[in-house]
Write an enzyme that holds these catalytic residues in place. Structure first.
Site, PDB file in Angstrom:
ATOM      1  N   VAL A   1       0.832  -1.195   0.000  1.00  0.00           N
ATOM      2  CA  VAL A   1       0.000   0.000   0.000  1.00  0.00           C
ATOM      3  C   VAL A   1       0.870   1.251   0.000  1.00  0.00           C
ATOM      4  CG1 VAL A   1      -1.810   1.237   1.236  1.00  0.00           C
ATOM      5  CG2 VAL A   1      -1.764  -1.260   1.275  1.00  0.00           C
ATOM      6  N   CYS A   2       0.584   2.150  -0.926  1.00  0.00           N
ATOM      7  CA  CYS A   2       1.296   3.428  -1.044  1.00  0.00           C
ATOM      8  C   CYS A   2       2.811   3.165  -1.169  1.00  0.00           C
ATOM      9  CB  CYS A   2       0.920   4.312   0.148  1.00  0.00           C
ATOM     10  SG  CYS A   2       1.538   5.979   0.002  1.00  0.00           S
ATOM     11  N   GLN A   3       3.610   3.727  -0.288  1.00  0.00           N
ATOM     12  CA  GLN A   3       5.058   3.486  -0.359  1.00  0.00           C
ATOM     13  C   GLN A   3       5.344   1.987  -0.171  1.00  0.00           C
ATOM     14  OE1 GLN A   3       7.202   4.885   3.064  1.00  0.00           O
ATOM     15  NE2 GLN A   3       9.012   5.461   1.887  1.00  0.00           N
TER      16      GLN A   3
END
Lengths: 356, 368
Positions: free
Chosen positions: A147-149
């Site tokens: 998720v995300c980074q």
């Protein structure tokens, strides 16, 4: 005699009284809150190393996926956004769908963690977690969701260790960093990460937060609170609001060396999609990603603009690759009603159909 | 959670106090007392004068006082009070905007339904931009003057050291004091580029005075210490000098947004009621958001922001170095020494992890 003024003023005063009643009820609601409960889904700690912990969510179904799912969240903010409260929990949805779910909690970086590199996170912690899951479930491969980074980390991991990843789910993850659609992408290009890390060591979470608030200053610093005033007399609304505020400002510091590489190699030089990104002396080739991939992005994402995430599809070697999008923002992906209904079941369906 | 012992009685007293304050408020705004501000009693056959600013001000004051009492009663700290602080800050800005809007409706009323002359519009614009400054100060803050104050304090200290007689030190400030009123007039008449001009003039004055002072070589036994202090001061001056330029960009964007808001709203027949204000508020919010987005996207802004960051980091670095120097004489480790220890621990952990893995592999091979 009742004049025009009397009526007008009486009307205004009545309005103020109404606001006041709401306001003081709201104050009463808020003052009693010392803290709020987050991450309600029952879980057990499987492993702890340095600041990092690996959790397993306790299953609630008899029939479960054979392949466990390892969720890797960003180093920015905390992973409990995915399990914020019972009625807004992607994790709970996955567990109810019978997905064996594990999550990495990165913890809070301390001054001594400033030397931690991306190699330490990906080759070290993430790989250790994968090995543990392989043993626990007696499987050769695990499912990964980044998720995300954490999505960028998972993509790098899957490219370096394709033999260990069965299916890859990527959510709101930056892959192509060179876009002018996002302010973060523009700002990061002229940043001096060397100076920042050499001076500060770890990058303070508050500093990161300031940057995020500046992306939509009037909405995030001002309108959000004005809007909240409308419903602050309702206790459940207050609790939800406070819970979200807790998460937003619960920002761990970023390990210095990881921040340096993430900004320089990715935001500034966009090395991942150019095939030039290196980790531990090895080139990361996205074409190595041949496993099934589900790429999920938020259509109104102002932190990771859609183009950054969509780009993944052009650089991987998978044939079984799919995209899913929601008309929400970066955070709305986990908490909005629109995504809550379909996000969890869609991920579970993708994983179950490929759990052979 | 610990509550004060008398909390229950305080809580019981609260409704009474609230009632008392409300009655005061009613009294102040009864028709016979309406003799101040634009609430002044007029010919009753005429329409209601626009705005009820004073009433809201009174209400805000009253609510603030009551709130303070509640906050005093509540346990200190905790997530709720912390979030509430932010809500309250947001409301301050909201009411500042409301106050402006009240004036806006009042000032625009005579122009409604007709096209104003250029002269009329100029007068109205000046009045409104003057009023809007309060909103800008509340929403964006008063950072430039605060930083200016810091610089002035520093200058004061230098003067105290007997340097004030130097004419070269005085003259840039004298020149600035002559130039600033012109800049202020330009800003007041709507020339928003003058904001940047003002800070540029000020920056020149700082560089030509304090900047020069800091380059005077030190002598004697305390030379090293003094030089370190000067370096630190210089780094601070550089940071404090660029900071107002950074904030002036915000201020300028705020003024630019104001022009756009005026353009969008000048022909809307606003009434003095909540619905009307909400409409105005939503135009205000979106226009500001868009204008600031345009600012933040600009290359010059990004460069300036990174320059501010660099100057801030330079100052922090010098500060850290100075603190380390001070700590040398104490029997506690400084940051540099701790960093050495941290690095050693980090490398050892990594090595141990690798050795454990290798050992595990060997064990597995033997057991096969």
């Amino acid at each position: 005699m009742v004049t025009y003024y009397d009526k007008e003023i009486a009307g205004i005063v009545r309005e103020l009284e109404k606001i006041n009643a709401k306001f003081f009820k709201g104050v009463e609601n808020m003052m009693g809150i010392e803290d709020v409960e987050v991450a309600p889904t029952p879980k057990e700690e499987i492993m702890a190393r340095d600041r990092m912990k690996l959790y397993h969510y306790l299953p609630v179904t008899d029939v479960r996926t054979r392949t466990p799912l390892l969720i890797t969240y960003a180093l920015v903010n905390r992973q409990y956004m995915m399990d914020l409260q019972s009625d807004r929990s992607l994790i709970q949805k996955l567990v109810k769908e019978g997905v064996e779910t594990y999550i990495i909690d990165w913890g809070y970086a301390r001054p001594m963690d400033k030397y931690l590199t991306m190699e330490d996170y990906i080759d070290g912690y993430m790989n250790d977690c994968v090995e543990i899951l392989k043993k626990r479930h007696n499987v050769e491969k695990v499912n990964m969701m980044g998720v995300c980074q954490g999505g960028t980390f998972s993509v790098i991991y899957a490219a370096l260790y394709p033999e260990k990843v069965k299916n890859l789910v990527v959510m709101v993850a930056p892959i192509d960093f060179h876009t002018n659609d996002g302010l973060l992408n523009i700002w990061a290009r002229s940043m001096d990460p060397d100076k920042m890390v050499d001076t500060l060591g770890n990058i303070p979470g508050d500093f990161m937060n300031l940057g995020f608030l500046m992306l939509k200053p009037f909405q995030l610093i001002f309108d959000k609170y004005v809007g909240f005033m409308e419903s602050m007399d309702q206790k459940p609304v207050v609790e939800n609001f406070v819970r979200m505020e807790k998460w937003i400002f619960d920002s761990p510091d970023q390990a210095g060396e990881t921040f340096r590489k993430f900004i320089k190699d990715l935001y500034q030089e966009n090395k991942l999609i150019k095939g030039e990104f290196e980790l531990g002396g090895r080139k990361v080739n996205l074409k190595n990603i041949k496993m099934p991939v589900l790429n999920i992005y938020a259509e109104q994402d102002h932190l990771v603009p859609p183009v950054c995430s969509i780009a993944l599809m052009d650089y991987i070697g998978s044939e079984d690759k799919h995209m899913l999008s929601f008309p929400v923002g970066h955070i709305g992906m986990y908490v909005s009603g629109k995504s809550q209904k379909t996000l969890g079941p869609s991920i579970a369906k993708f994983l179950k159909e490929r759990d052979y | 959670m610990e509550f004060p012992e008398n909390m229950f009685s305080l809580w019981m007293e609260l409704p009474g106090k609230l009632a008392e304050q409300w009655s005061k408020l009613y009294k102040n705004f009864s028709p016979e007392n309406l003799t101040f501000g634009f609430f002044k009693k007029q010919d009753e056959n005429k329409s209601m004068p626009f705005g009820n600013l004073s009433l809201y001000e009174e209400w805000m004051k009253m609510s603030g006082e009551t709130l303070k009492k509640i906050m005093d009663m509540a346990p200190s700290g905790g997530l709720g009070p912390e979030v509430f602080g932010k809500v309250f800050d947001g409301l301050k800005s909201y009411f500042a905007l409301y106050e402006f809007w009240s004036q806006f409706v009042k000032i625009m009323a005579p122009l409604r339904g007709r096209t104003p002359t250029t002269e009329e519009w100029k007068t109205v614009y000046e009045k409104l931009s003057q009023e809007y400054r309060v909103v800008l100060d509340t929403v964006i803050g008063r950072k430039p003057p605060e930083s200016l104050e810091e610089i002035m304090k520093l200058q004061g200290k230098m003067i105290g050291q007997g340097i004030e007689f130097l004419s070269w030190f005085k003259s840039p400030w004298t020149l600035l004091s002559k130039q600033l009123p012109n800049v202020a007039t330009k800003i007041a008449t709507g020339d928003i580029s003058a904001v940047r001009e003002g800070f540029s003039l000020w920056h020149t004055a700082v560089t030509d005075t304090i900047g020069k002072l800091l380059h005077i070589p030190s002598l004697g036994y305390s030379r090293e210490y003094e030089e370190k202090q000067k370096e630190l001061t210089e780094a601070y001056v550089k940071f404090a000098t660029i900071l107002p330029a950074f904030y002036s960009e915000f201020y300028q964007a705020g003024l630019k947004a104001f022009d756009k808001i005026l353009e969008k709203t000048k022909d809307i027949p606003f009434e003095n009621n909540p619905e009307s204000f909400k409409k105005f508020y939503s135009i205000w919010l979106q226009t500001n958001e868009d204008t600031f987005y345009d600012l933040f996207k600009r290359e010059e802004f990004t460069k300036l922001m990174n320059e501010v960051l660099k100057k801030g980091l330079d100052f922090k670095k010098k500060l850290d170095q100075n603190i380390s120097k001070f700590l040398e004489s104490l029997s506690i480790p400084n940051r540099e020494e701790m960093d050495d220890v941290y690095k050693t621990i980090y490398e050892m952990k990594k090595e141990i992890r690798q050795i454990s893995k290798d050992l595990q592999e060997i064990k597995e091979k033997i057991n096969r």
